[in-house]
Write a protein that holds these residues in place. Structure first.
Motif, PDB file in Angstrom:
ATOM      1  N   LEU A  15       0.736  -1.215   0.155  1.00 32.52           N
ATOM      2  CA  LEU A  15       0.016   0.002  -0.042  1.00 32.52           C
ATOM      3  C   LEU A  15       0.948   1.223   0.101  1.00 32.52           C
ATOM      4  CD1 LEU A  15      -3.074  -1.204   2.122  1.00 32.52           C
ATOM      5  CD2 LEU A  15      -2.928  -1.003  -0.081  1.00 32.52           C
ATOM      6  N   SER A  16       1.831   1.360   0.399  1.00 30.65           N
ATOM      7  CA  SER A  16       2.860   2.345   0.312  1.00 30.65           C
ATOM      8  C   SER A  16       3.285   2.782  -1.099  1.00 30.65           C
ATOM      9  CB  SER A  16       4.500   1.934   1.191  1.00 30.65           C
ATOM     10  OG  SER A  16       5.009   0.962   0.287  1.00 30.65           O
ATOM     11  N   LEU A  17       2.859   2.017  -2.087  1.00 40.14           N
ATOM     12  CA  LEU A  17       3.180   2.259  -3.495  1.00 40.14           C
ATOM     13  C   LEU A  17       1.814   2.646  -4.090  1.00 40.14           C
ATOM     14  CD1 LEU A  17       5.554  -0.487  -4.628  1.00 40.14           C
ATOM     15  CD2 LEU A  17       6.136   1.872  -3.948  1.00 40.14           C
ATOM     16  N   ILE A  18       0.796   3.029  -3.265  1.00 38.85           N
ATOM     17  CA  ILE A  18      -0.276   3.635  -3.803  1.00 38.85           C
ATOM     18  C   ILE A  18      -0.347   5.224  -3.826  1.00 38.85           C
ATOM     19  CG2 ILE A  18      -2.968   3.870  -3.725  1.00 38.85           C
ATOM     20  CD1 ILE A  18      -2.171   0.983  -4.378  1.00 38.85           C
ATOM     21  N   ARG A  19      -0.412   5.615  -4.987  1.00 39.45           N
ATOM     22  CA  ARG A  19      -0.204   7.268  -4.827  1.00 39.45           C
ATOM     23  C   ARG A  19      -1.224   7.866  -6.113  1.00 39.45           C
ATOM     24  NH1 ARG A  19       3.065   6.096  -1.686  1.00 39.45           N
ATOM     25  NH2 ARG A  19       5.212   6.725  -1.570  1.00 39.45           N
ATOM     26  N   ARG A  20      -2.250   7.325  -6.336  1.00 44.33           N
ATOM     27  CA  ARG A  20      -3.403   7.666  -7.056  1.00 44.33           C
ATOM     28  C   ARG A  20      -4.484   6.770  -7.063  1.00 44.33           C
ATOM     29  NH1 ARG A  20      -2.098   7.176 -13.598  1.00 44.33           N
ATOM     30  NH2 ARG A  20      -4.038   6.939 -13.698  1.00 44.33           N
ATOM     31  N   PRO A  21      -5.642   7.139  -7.216  1.00 44.84           N
ATOM     32  CA  PRO A  21      -6.657   6.311  -7.000  1.00 44.84           C
ATOM     33  C   PRO A  21      -6.538   4.741  -7.718  1.00 44.84           C
ATOM     34  CG  PRO A  21      -7.429   8.349  -7.737  1.00 44.84           C
ATOM     35  CD  PRO A  21      -6.177   8.406  -7.874  1.00 44.84           C
ATOM     36  N   VAL A  22      -6.977   3.582  -7.082  1.00 47.02           N
ATOM     37  CA  VAL A  22      -6.974   2.396  -7.216  1.00 47.02           C
ATOM     38  C   VAL A  22      -8.219   1.483  -6.918  1.00 47.02           C
ATOM     39  CG1 VAL A  22      -5.714   0.049  -7.127  1.00 47.02           C
ATOM     40  CG2 VAL A  22      -4.545   2.175  -6.793  1.00 47.02           C
ATOM     41  N   ARG A  23      -8.663   1.116  -7.953  1.00 48.87           N
ATOM     42  CA  ARG A  23     -10.038   0.274  -7.791  1.00 48.87           C
ATOM     43  C   ARG A  23      -9.530  -1.277  -7.456  1.00 48.87           C
ATOM     44  NH1 ARG A  23     -15.630  -0.196 -10.407  1.00 48.87           N
ATOM     45  NH2 ARG A  23     -16.136  -2.318  -9.852  1.00 48.87           N
ATOM     46  N   ILE A  24     -10.013  -1.929  -6.428  1.00 45.45           N
ATOM     47  CA  ILE A  24      -9.902  -3.200  -6.051  1.00 45.45           C
ATOM     48  C   ILE A  24     -10.849  -4.221  -6.259  1.00 45.45           C
ATOM     49  CG2 ILE A  24      -8.582  -4.710  -4.412  1.00 45.45           C
ATOM     50  CD1 ILE A  24      -7.338  -2.430  -3.293  1.00 45.45           C
ATOM     51  N   ASP A  25     -10.751  -4.987  -7.073  1.00 46.70           N
ATOM     52  CA  ASP A  25     -12.081  -5.942  -7.448  1.00 46.70           C
ATOM     53  C   ASP A  25     -11.634  -7.492  -6.879  1.00 46.70           C
ATOM     54  OD1 ASP A  25     -14.173  -4.167  -8.185  1.00 46.70           O
ATOM     55  OD2 ASP A  25     -12.529  -3.901  -9.743  1.00 46.70           O
ATOM     56  N   PRO A  26     -12.532  -8.297  -6.307  1.00 48.55           N
ATOM     57  CA  PRO A  26     -12.188  -9.701  -6.105  1.00 48.55           C
ATOM     58  C   PRO A  26     -12.527 -10.330  -7.474  1.00 48.55           C
ATOM     59  CG  PRO A  26     -13.591  -8.980  -4.357  1.00 48.55           C
ATOM     60  CD  PRO A  26     -13.577  -7.742  -5.318  1.00 48.55           C
ATOM     61  N   GLN A  27     -11.632 -11.259  -7.919  1.00 42.82           N
ATOM     62  CA  GLN A  27     -11.867 -12.155  -9.182  1.00 42.82           C
ATOM     63  C   GLN A  27     -11.791 -13.602  -9.187  1.00 42.82           C
ATOM     64  OE1 GLN A  27     -12.321 -10.504 -12.218  1.00 42.82           O
ATOM     65  NE2 GLN A  27     -12.375  -8.327 -11.291  1.00 42.82           N
ATOM     66  N   THR A  28     -12.197 -14.177  -9.959  1.00 41.62           N
ATOM     67  CA  THR A  28     -12.153 -15.631 -10.307  1.00 41.62           C
ATOM     68  C   THR A  28     -10.981 -16.021 -10.925  1.00 41.62           C
ATOM     69  OG1 THR A  28     -13.251 -15.563 -12.407  1.00 41.62           O
ATOM     70  CG2 THR A  28     -14.721 -15.700 -10.230  1.00 41.62           C
ATOM     71  N   VAL A  29     -10.584 -17.529 -10.982  1.00 40.02           N
ATOM     72  CA  VAL A  29      -9.586 -17.968 -11.776  1.00 40.02           C
ATOM     73  C   VAL A  29      -9.839 -17.690 -13.228  1.00 40.02           C
ATOM     74  CG1 VAL A  29      -8.299 -19.937 -12.129  1.00 40.02           C
ATOM     75  CG2 VAL A  29      -8.946 -19.527 -10.019  1.00 40.02           C
ATOM     76  N   GLU A  30     -11.055 -18.040 -13.690  1.00 38.95           N
ATOM     77  CA  GLU A  30     -11.357 -17.738 -14.862  1.00 38.95           C
ATOM     78  C   GLU A  30     -11.118 -16.244 -15.363  1.00 38.95           C
ATOM     79  OE1 GLU A  30     -13.279 -21.014 -13.025  1.00 38.95           O
ATOM     80  OE2 GLU A  30     -13.421 -19.243 -12.517  1.00 38.95           O
ATOM     81  N   ALA A  31     -11.403 -15.573 -14.473  1.00 45.75           N
ATOM     82  CA  ALA A  31     -11.351 -14.026 -15.003  1.00 45.75           C
ATOM     83  C   ALA A  31      -9.611 -13.598 -15.148  1.00 45.75           C
ATOM     84  CB  ALA A  31     -11.952 -12.972 -14.133  1.00 45.75           C
ATOM     85  N   LEU A  32      -8.916 -14.304 -14.491  1.00 42.27           N
ATOM     86  CA  LEU A  32      -7.436 -13.999 -14.306  1.00 42.27           C
ATOM     87  C   LEU A  32      -6.956 -14.826 -15.706  1.00 42.27           C
ATOM     88  CD1 LEU A  32      -4.578 -13.259 -13.570  1.00 42.27           C
ATOM     89  CD2 LEU A  32      -4.776 -15.591 -12.056  1.00 42.27           C
ATOM     90  N   GLY A 115      -6.426 -21.584   0.986  1.00 38.89           N
ATOM     91  CA  GLY A 115      -6.847 -21.351  -0.474  1.00 38.89           C
ATOM     92  C   GLY A 115      -6.412 -20.060  -0.795  1.00 38.89           C
ATOM     93  N   TRP A 116      -6.938 -19.449  -1.901  1.00 35.45           N
ATOM     94  CA  TRP A 116      -6.371 -18.094  -2.639  1.00 35.45           C
ATOM     95  C   TRP A 116      -7.487 -17.133  -2.825  1.00 35.45           C
ATOM     96  CZ3 TRP A 116      -1.173 -17.398  -2.192  1.00 35.45           C
ATOM     97  CH2 TRP A 116      -0.511 -18.653  -2.145  1.00 35.45           C
ATOM     98  N   GLN A 117      -7.378 -15.889  -2.835  1.00 35.68           N
ATOM     99  CA  GLN A 117      -8.314 -14.882  -3.114  1.00 35.68           C
ATOM    100  C   GLN A 117      -7.605 -14.307  -4.180  1.00 35.68           C
ATOM    101  OE1 GLN A 117     -11.392 -13.721  -1.913  1.00 35.68           O
ATOM    102  NE2 GLN A 117     -11.117 -12.467  -3.645  1.00 35.68           N
ATOM    103  N   ILE A 118      -7.990 -13.970  -5.188  1.00 33.14           N
ATOM    104  CA  ILE A 118      -7.587 -13.231  -6.446  1.00 33.14           C
ATOM    105  C   ILE A 118      -8.346 -11.780  -6.437  1.00 33.14           C
ATOM    106  CG2 ILE A 118      -7.280 -13.194  -8.926  1.00 33.14           C
ATOM    107  CD1 ILE A 118      -7.688 -16.159  -9.099  1.00 33.14           C
ATOM    108  N   LEU A 119      -7.374 -10.896  -6.334  1.00 28.77           N
ATOM    109  CA  LEU A 119      -7.799  -9.594  -6.503  1.00 28.77           C
ATOM    110  C   LEU A 119      -7.106  -8.691  -7.607  1.00 28.77           C
ATOM    111  CD1 LEU A 119      -6.978  -8.666  -2.740  1.00 28.77           C
ATOM    112  CD2 LEU A 119      -9.276  -8.810  -3.645  1.00 28.77           C
ATOM    113  N   LYS A 120      -7.843  -7.832  -8.338  1.00 25.06           N
ATOM    114  CA  LYS A 120      -7.552  -7.126  -9.467  1.00 25.06           C
ATOM    115  C   LYS A 120      -7.327  -5.683  -8.931  1.00 25.06           C
ATOM    116  CE  LYS A 120      -8.666  -5.782 -14.045  1.00 25.06           C
ATOM    117  NZ  LYS A 120      -9.761  -5.958 -15.006  1.00 25.06           N
TER     118      LYS A 120
END
Length: 124
Positions: A15-32, A115-120
């Protein structure tokens, strides 16, 4: 010849590298998989002991070009890796056993990951 597109993937994003607006969305393996289709995977995976588990989960290689690569920032606030700038980043965040909290500075044993959570993350 046109360069192959790249996709950025890691096990966390500081998070120390967030310097502008960022959207974070949970995703699926299929989306990845759809996002990675035809792309070169650029990984900044930081922990070799969990990489094989993550690779098995997403069925993509997370091999890094260097050991424990460090992300940088473009002047506009987007992340860079080895001189390449990205507008999005995919993060595979581990799900641990309930009430488990990793020790400070310790690597996580693969058996602790349930398990794992995928975030975009998308830079606006």
């Amino acid at each position: 010849m046109k360069n192959k597109a790249s996709i950025l993937i890691g096990n966390s994003f500081p998070l120390s590298l967030i310097r502008r607006p960022v959207r974070i969305d949970p995703q699926t393996v299929e989306a990845l998989h759809r996002a990675a289709a035809g792309c070169h995977v650029r990984s900044f995976w930081g922990h070799g002991n969990t990489r094989a588990l993550a690779e098995a989960f997403i069925d993509l290689s997370l091999k890094t070009q260097t050991e424990r690569p460090a992300l940088g920032l473009q002047t506009d606030g987007r992340p860079t890796l080895d001189g390449q700038t990205f507008g999005e980043c995919w993060v595979l965040s581990p799900n641990y056993a309930e009430h488990f909290r990793p020790a400070v500075g310790a690597e996580i044993a693969p058996a602790s990951i349930r398990g794992w959570q995928i975030l975009k993350l998308t830079w606006e």
